[in-house]
Design a protein around this motif. Structure first.
Motif, short mmCIF file in Angstrom:
data_model
loop_
_atom_site.label_atom_id
_atom_site.label_comp_id
_atom_site.label_asym_id
_atom_site.label_seq_id
_atom_site.Cartn_x
_atom_site.Cartn_y
_atom_site.Cartn_z
N UNK A 142 -102.38 -28.45 1.21
CA UNK A 142 -101.21 -29.01 1.88
C UNK A 142 -100.86 -28.20 3.12
N UNK A 143 -101.08 -26.91 3.10
CA UNK A 143 -100.81 -26.11 4.30
C UNK A 143 -101.81 -26.45 5.40
N UNK A 144 -103.07 -26.66 5.03
CA UNK A 144 -104.08 -26.97 6.03
C UNK A 144 -103.93 -28.39 6.55
N UNK A 145 -103.70 -29.33 5.65
CA UNK A 145 -103.61 -30.73 6.03
C UNK A 145 -102.27 -31.05 6.67
N UNK A 146 -101.21 -30.38 6.29
CA UNK A 146 -99.85 -30.54 6.75
C UNK A 146 -99.57 -31.53 7.85
N UNK A 147 -100.31 -32.60 7.95
CA UNK A 147 -100.11 -33.58 9.01
C UNK A 147 -98.82 -34.35 8.75
N UNK A 148 -98.03 -34.44 9.77
CA UNK A 148 -96.77 -35.17 9.67
C UNK A 148 -97.04 -36.64 9.98
N UNK A 149 -96.59 -37.52 9.10
CA UNK A 149 -96.78 -38.95 9.30
C UNK A 149 -95.42 -39.61 9.20
N UNK A 158 -91.66 -41.12 11.39
CA UNK A 158 -90.72 -40.82 12.47
C UNK A 158 -90.37 -39.34 12.51
N UNK A 159 -90.16 -38.85 13.71
CA UNK A 159 -89.73 -37.47 13.90
C UNK A 159 -90.87 -36.48 13.99
N UNK A 160 -92.11 -36.94 13.87
CA UNK A 160 -93.24 -36.01 13.94
C UNK A 160 -93.59 -35.68 15.38
N UNK A 161 -93.59 -36.69 16.23
CA UNK A 161 -93.85 -36.48 17.65
C UNK A 161 -93.38 -37.73 18.40
N UNK A 162 -93.00 -37.58 19.64
CA UNK A 162 -92.60 -38.75 20.42
C UNK A 162 -93.72 -39.79 20.53
N UNK A 163 -94.96 -39.32 20.63
CA UNK A 163 -96.09 -40.24 20.73
C UNK A 163 -96.23 -41.08 19.46
N UNK A 164 -96.11 -40.39 18.32
CA UNK A 164 -96.25 -41.12 17.05
C UNK A 164 -95.07 -42.07 16.85
N UNK A 165 -93.88 -41.65 17.23
CA UNK A 165 -92.72 -42.53 17.13
C UNK A 165 -92.93 -43.78 17.97
#
Length: 67
Positions: free
Chosen positions: A23-30, A32-39
């Protein structure tokens, strides 16, 4: 801790360590609020889905074809 079977305890602890490291390595945020691009990508996908829904359902009675 299982005092009767140290092998089970060791395997359980190893699995917990592996999960914690993963989980520390994969820790990908999926989401809203992860990045403006992803939002922006999420917003664009939701807007496209709304457009498709309204294009299909504007002249379709409620309860027909998922409208």
């Amino acid at each position: 801790m299982n005092k009767d079977c140290p092998a089970i305890t060791a395997a359980k602890e190893a699995a917990q360590r592996a999960f914690a490291e993963q989980t520390r390595l994969d820790g990908e945020c999926i989401g809203y609020g992860c990045s403006p691009e992803q939002d922006a990508e999420i917003d664009a996908g939701e807007a496209a889905a709304q457009e498709q829904y309204w294009a299909r359902c504007t002249n379709t009675p409620g309860g027909v074809d998922g409208c």
